[in-house]
Scaffold this active site. Structure first.
Site, PDB file in Angstrom:
ATOM      1  CG  ASN A  98      -1.972   1.208   1.352  1.00  0.00           C
ATOM      2  OD1 ASN A  98      -1.684   2.168   0.514  1.00  0.00           O
ATOM      3  ND2 ASN A  98      -2.935   1.069   2.032  1.00  0.00           N
ATOM      4  NE  ARG A 108      -4.643   3.564  -1.273  1.00  0.00           N
ATOM      5  CZ  ARG A 108      -4.331   4.849  -0.956  1.00  0.00           C
ATOM      6  NH1 ARG A 108      -3.128   4.995  -0.282  1.00  0.00           N
ATOM      7  NH2 ARG A 108      -5.066   5.934  -1.032  1.00  0.00           N
ATOM      8  CG  HIS A 141      -9.850   7.784   0.724  1.00  0.00           C
ATOM      9  ND1 HIS A 141     -10.112   9.168   0.924  1.00  0.00           N
ATOM     10  CD2 HIS A 141      -8.210   7.813   0.669  1.00  0.00           C
ATOM     11  CE1 HIS A 141      -8.883   9.995   0.787  1.00  0.00           C
ATOM     12  NE2 HIS A 141      -7.730   9.104   0.844  1.00  0.00           N
ATOM     13  NE  ARG A 200      -3.399  14.612  -1.203  1.00  0.00           N
ATOM     14  CZ  ARG A 200      -3.988  13.444  -1.142  1.00  0.00           C
ATOM     15  NH1 ARG A 200      -5.304  12.896  -1.884  1.00  0.00           N
ATOM     16  NH2 ARG A 200      -3.685  12.535  -0.159  1.00  0.00           N
ATOM     17  CD  GLU A 209      -6.694   2.597   2.981  1.00  0.00           C
ATOM     18  OE1 GLU A 209      -7.179   3.262   2.196  1.00  0.00           O
ATOM     19  OE2 GLU A 209      -5.667   2.592   3.667  1.00  0.00           O
TER      20      GLU A 209
END
Length: 407
Positions: free
Chosen positions: A12, A103, A191, A251, A389
């Site tokens: 990931n 991922r 996500h 961001r 995840e």
């Protein structure tokens, strides 16, 4: 670690970290059912290019290593991946992985589920780099490095966009000429691996809520919110790229597009604008101090306070918008690094929601990051569920491995 069971490696690569986990596939996964592989070991490098730190532990908590490194030793994701792979090779011993799951942030309109990686898949993912410049190149770096070292090893791409596939056209549109939508310029949402896990987990811990109107706040260095109905994505705050929605670590989140046109007209180059929007904005840009929420909460700087206040204000606004989309709100779930671990941020966000939704947090439960942090009298239950995840990637990788005859 010595085991007769097949081993899967999960990679990931995020915007500021690389996580690598080792999963063992149980015997039951040989059958035609989805059985969750079990975590054996996990390693993570965070603060890449800023303050690199490598932590690796076995699943039972035994520490393999916890080290800090000079920036020049781990300046980028390629160096981080090599270091963490070397460290976890000790845990793997003589049990090489039978598959590796990755991922991958952007799957565009081509991928609605996890897929086996081949040259054609890599070519499609490369074309999406401009839409996820903080993530996609790092995802592809790991994929290519492994293909070069072990070309016959099964690699699986698991997409952050896939969970949002199938949403209503209204949730995908932007008010540009329609032909651009037909060409793939649309709101994808991200996500998705985290949201898929939370939807699955919510069915286990609160099945009555899982079937209702739920907003999940994935708050980390990257941050977004997702509106779900019956465990399915209805809308999300992110759009074509992972810039949209609420402000993040570095961001900007949603801004007036005229601001970008203005900066370009003033002579700022496309590369400079991209660098600013992705790497110098958000919490870091407003505070002038850090993108790390922990550092901002500990600071007495007025701009640090302003950055945190703005973050909570915008998160609450986005929750309100998504509640309109859902036609109401039956539960609010916080997850990811900030969402699951910062009682202060949860309290600040929920303070904006008290009058509108009747949300009332229990200070003790919130302070302890309990599974349910709202009072019994709260009109909308508020939950804290850590995400996984990597576990979702392992699950999909085991499925594709089984389908390909590898189990």
């Amino acid at each position: 670690m010595s085991t007769p069971h097949p081993v899967i490696l999960v990679v990931n690569a995020g915007s500021s970290s690389v996580k690598v986990s080792i999963y063992v596939v149980p015997d039951a996964a040989h059958e035609n059912v989805d059985i969750q592989p079990s975590l054996a070991a996990h390693g993570q490098i965070e603060g890449i290019g800023v303050a690199p730190r490598l932590v690796a532990r076995m699943a039972d908590g035994r520490e393999v290593t916890d080290q800090k490194f000079p920036v020049e030793q781990v300046p980028d994701h390629d160096a981080a991946f090599r270091l963490i792979r070397l460290t976890l090779s000790v845990a793997l011993r003589d049990t090489p992985p039978v598959a590796i799951g990755h991922r991958v942030v952007h799957g565009g309109s081509d991928f609605a589920d996890a897929v086996r990686i081949d040259d054609a898949v890599i070519a499609k993912l490369q074309k999406l780099v401009p839409l996820a410049p903080l993530h996609q190149p790092h995802n592809l770096t790991a994929i290519r490095a492994i293909r070069g070292a072990a070309p016959d090893l099964l690699q699986v791409a698991c997409f952050d966009t896939a969970f949002h596939v199938g949403r209503d056209e209204l949730a995908q549109l932007m008010a540009l000429p329609y032909e651009y939508y037909e060409q793939g310029v649309r709101r994808y949402g991200f996500h998705g691996l985290s949201y898929a896990y939370i939807a699955r987990r919510l069915k286990q811990v609160a099945p009555d809520l899982a079937e209702g109107r739920v907003i999940v706040a994935h708050l980390g260095n990257g941050a977004s919110l997702c509106a779900m109905r019956g465990g399915k994505s209805v809308d999300s705050t992110m759009g074509l790229t992972a810039l949209d929605g609420m402000p993040m670590g570095t961001r900007c989140g949603s801004i007036d597009p005229g601001a970008v046109l203005y900066l370009a007209a003033q002579g700022m180059s496309t590369d400079a604008i991209q660098s600013m929007l992705y790497g110098q904005s958000g919490l870091k840009g407003i505070s002038g101090i850090s993108s790390d929420m922990r550092a901002l909460l500990a600071s007495d700087s007025p701009r640090a306070k302003l950055a945190v206040d703005y973050y909570a204000y915008r998160a609450a606004q986005e929750i309100g918008k998504l509640a309109v989309t859902l036609g109401g709100l039956d539960a609010l779930v916080f997850t990811a690094g900030v969402g699951a671990n910062s009682p202060d941020i949860r309290a600040r966000i929920c303070a904006h929601l008290t009058d509108l939704f009747g949300i009332s947090l229990d200070p003790t439960a919130n302070g302890d990051s309990c599974q349910r942090v709202s009072r019994d009298a709260s009109r909308v239950p508020v939950l804290v569920l850590p995400t996984d995840e990597e576990g979702m990637i392992a699950l999909s990788t085991a499925r594709i491995l089984r389908e390909s005859g590898g189990l």
